[in-house]
Structure formats: C-alpha cells, structure tokens
Design a protein around this motif. Structure first.
Motif, PDB file in Angstrom:
ATOM      1  N   SER A 281      -8.826 -34.739  15.380  1.00 50.24           N
ATOM      2  CA  SER A 281      -8.175 -35.967  15.876  1.00 50.24           C
ATOM      3  C   SER A 281      -7.381 -35.681  17.169  1.00 50.24           C
ATOM      4  CB  SER A 281      -7.125 -36.497  14.792  1.00 50.24           C
ATOM      5  OG  SER A 281      -6.538 -35.831  14.358  1.00 50.24           O
ATOM      6  N   GLY A 282      -6.881 -34.218  17.238  1.00 48.56           N
ATOM      7  CA  GLY A 282      -5.926 -34.071  18.243  1.00 48.56           C
ATOM      8  C   GLY A 282      -6.675 -34.301  19.647  1.00 48.56           C
TER       9      GLY A 282
ATOM     10  N   TYR B  44      -6.144 -37.644  20.968  1.00 43.96           N
ATOM     11  CA  TYR B  44      -4.866 -37.992  21.719  1.00 43.96           C
ATOM     12  C   TYR B  44      -4.802 -36.902  23.001  1.00 43.96           C
ATOM     13  CZ  TYR B  44      -2.807 -39.940  17.306  1.00 43.96           C
ATOM     14  OH  TYR B  44      -2.809 -40.782  16.374  1.00 43.96           O
ATOM     15  N   ARG B  45      -5.624 -36.168  23.107  1.00 44.78           N
ATOM     16  CA  ARG B  45      -5.582 -35.352  24.261  1.00 44.78           C
ATOM     17  C   ARG B  45      -6.517 -36.205  25.234  1.00 44.78           C
ATOM     18  NH1 ARG B  45      -4.704 -29.552  24.318  1.00 44.78           N
ATOM     19  NH2 ARG B  45      -3.879 -28.873  22.368  1.00 44.78           N
TER      20      ARG B  45
ATOM     21  N   SER C 101       2.011 -34.548  23.519  1.00 45.20           N
ATOM     22  CA  SER C 101       2.948 -34.669  22.417  1.00 45.20           C
ATOM     23  C   SER C 101       3.559 -36.334  22.751  1.00 45.20           C
ATOM     24  CB  SER C 101       3.945 -33.899  22.236  1.00 45.20           C
ATOM     25  OG  SER C 101       3.316 -32.576  21.858  1.00 45.20           O
TER      26      SER C 101
ATOM     27  N   ALA D  54       1.365 -38.883  22.178  1.00 45.44           N
ATOM     28  CA  ALA D  54       1.317 -38.943  20.506  1.00 45.44           C
ATOM     29  C   ALA D  54       2.460 -39.845  19.697  1.00 45.44           C
ATOM     30  CB  ALA D  54       0.827 -37.702  19.852  1.00 45.44           C
TER      31      ALA D  54
ATOM     32  N   ARG E 143      -1.265 -44.631  18.837  1.00 47.41           N
ATOM     33  CA  ARG E 143      -1.429 -44.076  17.305  1.00 47.41           C
ATOM     34  C   ARG E 143      -2.289 -45.278  16.643  1.00 47.41           C
ATOM     35  NH1 ARG E 143       0.748 -39.353  16.537  1.00 47.41           N
ATOM     36  NH2 ARG E 143      -0.207 -39.611  14.799  1.00 47.41           N
TER      37      ARG E 143
ATOM     38  N   GLY F 266      -5.384 -32.785  11.682  1.00 48.52           N
ATOM     39  CA  GLY F 266      -4.511 -33.532  12.793  1.00 48.52           C
ATOM     40  C   GLY F 266      -3.056 -33.323  12.072  1.00 48.52           C
ATOM     41  N   ARG F 267      -2.362 -34.411  12.333  1.00 45.67           N
ATOM     42  CA  ARG F 267      -0.734 -34.254  11.844  1.00 45.67           C
ATOM     43  C   ARG F 267      -0.663 -35.411  10.841  1.00 45.67           C
ATOM     44  NH1 ARG F 267      -1.884 -31.561  15.415  1.00 45.67           N
ATOM     45  NH2 ARG F 267      -0.930 -30.304  16.944  1.00 45.67           N
ATOM     46  N   ASP F 268      -1.314 -36.460  10.748  1.00 46.37           N
ATOM     47  CA  ASP F 268      -1.048 -37.670  10.119  1.00 46.37           C
ATOM     48  C   ASP F 268      -2.210 -38.063   9.210  1.00 46.37           C
ATOM     49  OD1 ASP F 268      -2.574 -38.392  12.223  1.00 46.37           O
ATOM     50  OD2 ASP F 268      -1.498 -40.426  12.131  1.00 46.37           O
TER      51      ASP F 268
ATOM     52  N   ARG G 191       6.010 -28.443  21.249  1.00 49.16           N
ATOM     53  CA  ARG G 191       5.269 -29.642  20.518  1.00 49.16           C
ATOM     54  C   ARG G 191       5.605 -29.477  18.985  1.00 49.16           C
ATOM     55  NH1 ARG G 191      -0.636 -29.158  21.063  1.00 49.16           N
ATOM     56  NH2 ARG G 191      -0.339 -26.946  21.790  1.00 49.16           N
TER      57      ARG G 191
ATOM     58  N   ASP H   4       6.259 -33.347  17.577  1.00 50.16           N
ATOM     59  CA  ASP H   4       5.346 -33.937  16.582  1.00 50.16           C
ATOM     60  C   ASP H   4       6.435 -34.260  15.161  1.00 50.16           C
ATOM     61  OD1 ASP H   4       3.325 -33.543  18.230  1.00 50.16           O
ATOM     62  OD2 ASP H   4       2.648 -31.807  17.498  1.00 50.16           O
TER      63      ASP H   4
ATOM     64  N   ARG I 255       9.376 -37.132  15.740  1.00 48.90           N
ATOM     65  CA  ARG I 255       9.023 -38.555  16.433  1.00 48.90           C
ATOM     66  C   ARG I 255       8.938 -39.805  15.274  1.00 48.90           C
ATOM     67  NH1 ARG I 255       3.033 -36.758  16.751  1.00 48.90           N
ATOM     68  NH2 ARG I 255       2.177 -37.280  14.790  1.00 48.90           N
TER      69      ARG I 255
HETATM   70  O1   DC Z   1      -3.814 -30.654  17.386  1.00 49.34           O
HETATM   71  P1   DC Z   1      -3.800 -30.692  18.985  1.00 49.34           P
HETATM   72  O2   DC Z   1      -2.666 -29.542  19.292  1.00 49.34           O
HETATM   73  O3   DC Z   1      -5.012 -30.661  19.702  1.00 49.34           O
HETATM   74  O4   DC Z   1      -2.783 -31.955  19.035  1.00 49.34           O
HETATM   75  C1   DC Z   1      -2.520 -32.382  20.184  1.00 49.34           C
HETATM   76  C2   DC Z   1      -1.176 -33.235  20.201  1.00 49.34           C
HETATM   77  O5   DC Z   1      -1.622 -34.713  19.582  1.00 49.34           O
HETATM   78  C3   DC Z   1      -0.190 -32.780  19.579  1.00 49.34           C
HETATM   79  O6   DC Z   1       1.050 -33.083  19.732  1.00 49.34           O
HETATM   80  C4   DC Z   1      -0.002 -33.572  18.097  1.00 49.34           C
HETATM   81  C5   DC Z   1      -0.733 -34.779  18.426  1.00 49.34           C
HETATM   82  N1   DC Z   1      -1.540 -35.302  17.313  1.00 49.34           N
HETATM   83  C6   DC Z   1      -0.876 -36.229  16.517  1.00 49.34           C
HETATM   84  O7   DC Z   1       0.144 -36.646  16.799  1.00 49.34           O
HETATM   85  N2   DC Z   1      -1.632 -36.844  15.443  1.00 49.34           N
HETATM   86  C7   DC Z   1      -2.945 -36.266  15.111  1.00 49.34           C
HETATM   87  N3   DC Z   1      -3.537 -36.914  14.220  1.00 49.34           N
HETATM   88  C8   DC Z   1      -3.436 -35.187  15.967  1.00 49.34           C
HETATM   89  C9   DC Z   1      -2.530 -34.781  16.946  1.00 49.34           C
END
Ligand code: DC
Length: 225
Positions: free
Chosen positions: A35-36, A39-40, A102, A105, A111, A131-133, A182, A186, A189
């Motif tokens: 999923s990152g 965002y990229r 970041s 994101a 989002r 990912g993160r969430d 980052r 992350d 936020r």
């Molecule tokens: O995993 P990555 O480093 O490629 O993620 C890139 C950026 O996107 C990082 O700052 C976190 C954000 N991200 C996010 O907020 N939620 C996600 N599900 C995946 C990535």
C-alpha cells in the motif's frame, strides 16, 4: 480446506514488511499489495505536475486525475504499480518521492481515496497487504494482523543497500535520517497514525532471517484459517 483470509502487515519503514508479505502471498497463492507504493505513486503525480503538497485543497481536487493499477509481471515475479498506465514501480523508490511521501500520507483526502481502493482489492479475501494502517483502518476485520519492528540501525542498513544496488549515491546517514523522519511523521499524524493494538502479533525481525520470519508467520496463518 483452509479458508481464505486477509493478512494485514503494519510497521515502521524498511522493516521488511514487503519481503514477508510477498513471500507469504506466494506461499498461500494470495495477492500481494504494497500500500505504500500507492502513497508513493500519488506523491510522484504531485511532483510531476508541480502540485505543492502544502496546498491540501488542490491536492484533494487533483486526485481525480490519478488512476492506479497493479499488474503482475511474470518476468520479475511481482505486482507492479502503474500510474495512469505507466509502470512507476522503480521511479517511486527514488529519494525525491521518499522526501515528500510522508507529508502526502498525512492528507485525509489522499487517505480516503486510497483506502477505498485498498478495500475494494480486499473484498474477496486472499490478500496480503502491507502498510501502516492496514489492520486498524483498511481491514479492521483482517483475520491475521502482524506488526513488524526492527532496530533503526538494521533498517537503515537494509534500505541503504537496496538504494546503492539501484545505483543511488546516497549515504547511510541520509537514509537513517529519512527513515527516522518518516517514522516520526507516520506515528504522529492525526489521520490514521501508525499504531497497533491487541489484535496484532508482533514480529521483531532484528535477529530473524527471511525463512524464519515466513515460518513463524505461517504458523499464525494456520492458527486463524
Ligand atoms: O512503506 P513505504 O515506505 O513505501 O510508505 C511510504 C509512505 O506512505 C510512508 O511515509 C508511510 C505512508 N503509508 C501510509 O501512511 N499508510 C500506508 N498504508 C502505507 C504507507
């Protein structure tokens, strides 16, 4: 027969989430989504179209110009992300994108836009998404949630090696600084910060090799399928 599940893998930058997610998906014959990379890809679109990240309103209104697809490339054996029909999977790893992603994101409109796409991909199960969430917002009902961690030194070294191999002349210190920045953005936020709860199984891979991580994760899959 084991039932198809969704697997959420969350954690800090460069923890090896993608490597584990990819090998789990391969083993289980599931779809792997980074999923990152979404965002990229949005960050790259903003860069290429001179849309400042600070202009949140404009970013929101420009999202309609973004089409994202994942296409499987049998040769590289991976899903590659396409931004408006262009394969950008390598381009999105460059430092200009890493430098702003970041901040991109943090934007709630971004989002919402991406979470909707991610939920659509996972609606029939059989997805490993990192990912993160993912376990908190995208698939709160995921049968298996893994939170990955590793020491910042180990993570910086891993990402540094990847970047140097890809031809970058960045220093280890620059990589470590970008990672720490980052992580901080992350986790702090307002919208969907990186966090975890009791649903998660924690995998600290500072001292585990890839086979050991996969074996451990497969025991967790077995326990919930
Ligand atoms: O995993 P990555 O480093 O490629 O993620 C890139 C950026 O996107 C990082 O700052 C976190 C954000 N991200 C996010 O907020 N939620 C996600 N599900 C995946 C990535």
């Amino acid at each position: 027969m084991t039932k198809k599940i969704n697997i959420a893998i969350d954690g800090y930058s460069s923890c090896g989430k993608g490597t584990l997610a990819k090998s789990l998906a391969k083993k289980l014959n599931y779809i792997f989504i980074d999923s990152g990379s979404m965002y990229r890809a949005v960050a790259l679109y903003l860069l290429e179209n001179d849309i400042p990240v600070s202009d949140v309103e404009r970013v929101g209104s420009e999202l309609k110009g973004i089409e994202l697809d994942f296409k499987f490339n049998a040769q590289s054996d991976q899903f590659e992300i396409h931004l408006n029909q262009r394969n950008v999977s390598k381009r999105i790893r460059e430092m200009d994108v890493a430098g702003i992603v970041s901040h991109v994101a943090k934007i709630s409109e971004v989002r919402r836009f991406l979470v909707k796409m991610q939920q659509e991909i996972g609606k029939d199960k059989g997805v490993v998404m990192d990912g993160r969430d993912i376990g908190t917002v995208v698939f709160p009902e995921a049968e298996l949630k893994i939170f990955m961690t590793a020491s910042v030194e180990i993570r910086a070294e891993r990402r540094y090696k990847e970047l140097v191999q890809a031809g970058s002349d960045i220093t280890l210190e620059e990589v470590a600084e970008n990672l720490s920045n980052r992580d901080q953005i992350d986790s702090q936020r307002d919208d969907s910060p990186l966090t975890m709860n009791d649903d998660y199984r924690i995998l600290d891979n500072s001292d585990l090799n890839q086979e050991e991580q996969l074996a451990l994760a497969l025991t967790w899959v077995e326990a919930v399928s």
